[in-house]
Design an enzyme around this catalytic site. Structure first.
Site, PDB file in Angstrom:
ATOM      1  N   LYS A  20     -15.235  17.864   8.785  1.00 59.55           N
ATOM      2  CA  LYS A  20     -16.184  17.723   9.854  1.00 59.55           C
ATOM      3  C   LYS A  20     -16.607  19.251  10.141  1.00 59.55           C
ATOM      4  CE  LYS A  20     -14.498  13.494  11.024  1.00 59.55           C
ATOM      5  NZ  LYS A  20     -13.108  13.166  10.441  1.00 59.55           N
ATOM      6  N   THR A  68       0.675  -1.347  -0.046  1.00 60.60           N
ATOM      7  CA  THR A  68      -0.188  -0.027   0.161  1.00 60.60           C
ATOM      8  C   THR A  68       0.909   1.322   0.137  1.00 60.60           C
ATOM      9  OG1 THR A  68      -0.127   0.101   2.366  1.00 60.60           O
ATOM     10  CG2 THR A  68      -1.722  -1.304   1.324  1.00 60.60           C
ATOM     11  N   GLU A 118      -5.613  -3.832  -1.298  1.00 61.31           N
ATOM     12  CA  GLU A 118      -6.013  -4.707  -0.569  1.00 61.31           C
ATOM     13  C   GLU A 118      -7.324  -5.637  -1.147  1.00 61.31           C
ATOM     14  OE1 GLU A 118      -5.546  -1.841   0.471  1.00 61.31           O
ATOM     15  OE2 GLU A 118      -4.573  -1.556   2.338  1.00 61.31           O
TER      16      GLU A 118
HETATM   17  P1  ADP Z   1      -2.795   3.818  -3.285  1.00 62.56           P
HETATM   18  O1  ADP Z   1      -3.191   4.824  -2.331  1.00 62.56           O
HETATM   19  O2  ADP Z   1      -1.547   3.063  -3.568  1.00 62.56           O
HETATM   20  O3  ADP Z   1      -3.578   4.183  -4.783  1.00 62.56           O
HETATM   21  P2  ADP Z   1      -5.025   1.883  -3.586  1.00 62.56           P
HETATM   22  O4  ADP Z   1      -5.065   2.046  -4.983  1.00 62.56           O
HETATM   23  O5  ADP Z   1      -5.189   1.004  -2.947  1.00 62.56           O
HETATM   24  O6  ADP Z   1      -3.712   2.477  -3.157  1.00 62.56           O
HETATM   25  O7  ADP Z   1      -6.068   3.004  -3.124  1.00 62.56           O
HETATM   26  C1  ADP Z   1      -7.343   2.774  -2.763  1.00 62.56           C
HETATM   27  C2  ADP Z   1      -8.172   3.995  -2.247  1.00 62.56           C
HETATM   28  O8  ADP Z   1      -8.296   4.819  -3.449  1.00 62.56           O
HETATM   29  C3  ADP Z   1      -9.524   3.468  -1.837  1.00 62.56           C
HETATM   30  O9  ADP Z   1      -9.463   3.303  -0.736  1.00 62.56           O
HETATM   31  C4  ADP Z   1     -10.297   4.921  -2.115  1.00 62.56           C
HETATM   32  O10 ADP Z   1     -10.319   5.843  -0.981  1.00 62.56           O
HETATM   33  C5  ADP Z   1      -9.723   5.366  -3.409  1.00 62.56           C
HETATM   34  N1  ADP Z   1     -10.359   5.218  -4.610  1.00 62.56           N
HETATM   35  C6  ADP Z   1     -10.338   4.190  -5.369  1.00 62.56           C
HETATM   36  N2  ADP Z   1     -11.014   4.411  -6.269  1.00 62.56           N
HETATM   37  C7  ADP Z   1     -12.108   5.664  -6.137  1.00 62.56           C
HETATM   38  C8  ADP Z   1     -13.043   6.107  -6.789  1.00 62.56           C
HETATM   39  N3  ADP Z   1     -13.396   5.547  -8.044  1.00 62.56           N
HETATM   40  N4  ADP Z   1     -13.511   7.113  -6.204  1.00 62.56           N
HETATM   41  C9  ADP Z   1     -13.122   7.529  -5.180  1.00 62.56           C
HETATM   42  N5  ADP Z   1     -11.839   7.152  -4.367  1.00 62.56           N
HETATM   43  C10 ADP Z   1     -11.433   6.106  -4.983  1.00 62.56           C
END
Ligand code: ADP
Length: 543
Positions: A440, A185, A331
């Site tokens: 918030k 991550t 994840e």
């Molecule tokens: P990294 O931070 O390395 O890019 P991830 O791809 O695992 O890691 O990130 C996942 C996060 O990205 C999700 O938990 C969410 O917060 C955000 N995310 C992914 N797709 C979307 C989307 N379509 N709209 C808004 N947020 C998104």
């Protein structure tokens, strides 16, 4: 009583077998790091992956060993993945956009024994090599003619190395729960954590992710994964595409608007996938080059961050392309939901259709979702109630590598995604915010994502970010941070007027600031932590 069907472990290399035997001549077209476009096919990818497996074994790499890959999307990277997993070793994708210190930390934490790298990253690795204590050898993904002088330990050109093995090799058979891949991550909070995919989870995820309501790839498709294989398991496209027998177009290192357009056009790409930033760059390029059209492209998968409404609308109205807004995370292997239309939403008028497309869509079989309050109590699917989004399924992580982060599941086996979401009665999920980024205000929540999506629709805006800043009465109020388009000078008044009526009045930002650049994470997301630090002392005009 047990079923009497065959035991056929869900091993990832069975995917490339399937592609080679059933779609052997289907092309894999790559923009190579050396420059030229290289065309190969699934049959050849499999033959060379078998050689990779045999050659790795000759180097003493075997079951459970981690092999790092620091590479763009290209045919050699694909061969490497299948070769690595074919002997029970584990591909570990490294994201070159991370800070060098983080890359070193991740390589050491994973204990990578060998690293395969594109030419691009040789200088970076040379700087880090002294600290990469577990690495015994570097394989440079190039041929002898392009092999640079390098101080990297036991460095060898991939083609030279591969030529030392033949493809007279059988994949190793083992339990489907064996580790296949690793991806960390991005670690915007604390150290990065390792997610470990199994063969079973990777295969099941690809099947799930490719049903017609999700990616829906067919052998007739030409798919261009712009999302790098190092970002969240490459959205699993390196598995889904060969499973479907689709033609693959790999863009290599060039992801600017002109280069992406060139690949889309030249190779008649029908489907592509990338984060919103890439599509914003492409649409800007198209705006500047009105003769450029997209006659072949049918759908684009957009995820990783919220897809602005204006992007979905432009693709639909100007280019006749359907945006599939998707949500996922490392994840989850990574796809969790995709926004395709169920019958209930099929015949909506144009604006209502866009409203639905702003959600991240619904889950496939294999992803169970719920939203809960802070005490873990389930909340209703009424499209209004915000809650913590939690998921479970056969391709969702149950813990991180080495147990980092402790227990990550609730009593019912659900993983807390860290996202805040609503879900509507038909199962369409809408990301409201990261739980850390939601603003918030007076005990109520304001979605920074919603505000950003509206602001970016303003004709003078290139990029928008919203953060909460301290307010003596309301605790936090939204501050809008804008990067104007080149040559444009939008002002506070025009932005706030533009946003009025599109959200509740009390959601409107209290102020607007203009900057040259917004900081991003290694996966192209707005780095809210840095932005909050930058505006920590900011005094709102009404505070
Ligand atoms: P990294 O931070 O390395 O890019 P991830 O791809 O695992 O890691 O990130 C996942 C996060 O990205 C999700 O938990 C969410 O917060 C955000 N995310 C992914 N797709 C979307 C989307 N379509 N709209 C808004 N947020 C998104």
């Amino acid at each position: 009583m047990l079923g009497l069907m065959q035991d056929w472990p869900l091993l990832m290399h069975r995917i490339i077998d399937h592609a080679a035997f059933n779609h052997g001549a289907r092309k894999v077209i790559s923009r190579s790091v050396e420059g030229p476009i290289v065309t190969t096919d699934y049959r050849t990818i499999r033959e060379r992956a078998l050689k990779v497996a045999k050659r790795l074994a000759k180097d003493g790499i075997g079951f459970g060993d981690r092999v790092g890959t620091l590479a763009w999307n290209g045919y050699r990277h694909l061969e490497a993945w299948y070769g690595i997993v074919g002997i029970g070793a584990v591909y570990h994708t490294l994201n070159p956009r991370l800070f060098p210190d983080q890359i070193a930390w991740i390589v050491n934490h994973a204990g990578d024994r060998l690293i395969m790298t594109d030419l691009t990253f040789v200088p970076l690795l040379e700087k880090l090599a002294g600290r990469l204590t577990s690495v015994e050898r570097y394989v440079i993904l190039t041929d002898a003619a392009h092999m640079p002088e390098t101080t990297l330990k036991n460095a060898v050109a991939y083609e030279t190395w591969l030529a030392e093995a033949d493809d007279d090799f059988a994949w190793v058979e083992f339990d489907e729960n064996t580790a296949a891949g690793m991806c960390y991550t991005s670690g915007t909070t604390g150290d990065p954590k390792g997610v470990v995919y199994s063969h079973r989870s990777n295969v099941l995820h690809s099947v799930m992710a490719n049903n017609p309501d999700m990616l829906g790839l067919a052998s007739r498709d030409v798919i261009m994964p712009v999302v790098p294989m190092f970002h969240a398991n490459g959205w699993s496209l390196a598995l889904t595409a060969p499973m479907a027998g689709a033609t693959m177009v790999m863009p290599g290192a060039k992801m600017d608007g002109a280069s992406i357009y060139d690949m889309l056009d030249r190779h008649a790409v029908t489907c592509s996938a990338a984060v919103p930033t890439v599509w914003l760059m492409l649409l800007q390029y198209l705006e500047q080059n009105p003769a450029a059209r997209l006659p072949h492209l049918k759908r684009v998968v957009i995820g990783g961050s919220a897809c602005p409404r204006a992007v979905t609308q432009t693709f639909r109205d100007v280019y006749d392309v359907e945006v599939l807004h998707a949500w996922g995370m490392t994840e989850l292997s990574p796809l969790g939901t995709v926004c395709s239309m169920k019958p209930e939403y099929q015949d909506l008028d144009k604006e209502a259709w866009l409203d639905v497309k702003q959600t991240t869509g619904h889950a496939p079989f294999g992803v169970d979702m719920k939203i809960t309050d802070d005490d873990g109590k389930r909340l209703p699917w009424d499209d209004k109630t915000f809650g913590r989004l939690k998921v479970r399924g056969p391709a969702v992580a149950k813990s991180y590598f080495k147990g980092d982060g402790g227990r990550i599941l609730d009593d019912d086996g659900y993983f807390d995604t860290g996202d805040v979401a609503t879900i509507d009665p038909y199962g369409y999920m809408r990301i409201v915010d990261r739980s850390k980024d939601v603003i918030k205000s007076g005990g109520e929540w304001i979605s920074s994502i919603d505000l950003e999506n509206i602001a970016v629709g303003h004709p003078d805006v290139a990029e928008a970010a919203v953060i909460g800043v301290h307010h003596p009465k309301w605790d936090e109020r939204p501050l809008l941070v804008i990067v104007p388009k080149a040559g444009r000078t939008p002002d506070r008044h025009s932005l706030l007027t533009f946003m009025e009526g599109k959200v509740a009045r009390w959601w409107l930002p209290d102020d607007v600031v203009f900057v040259a650049e917004i900081p991003h994470t290694a996966t192209g997301k707005i780095l809210k932590t840095a932005l909050r630090a930058q505006f920590k002392e900011y005094k709102l005009p009404n505070a």
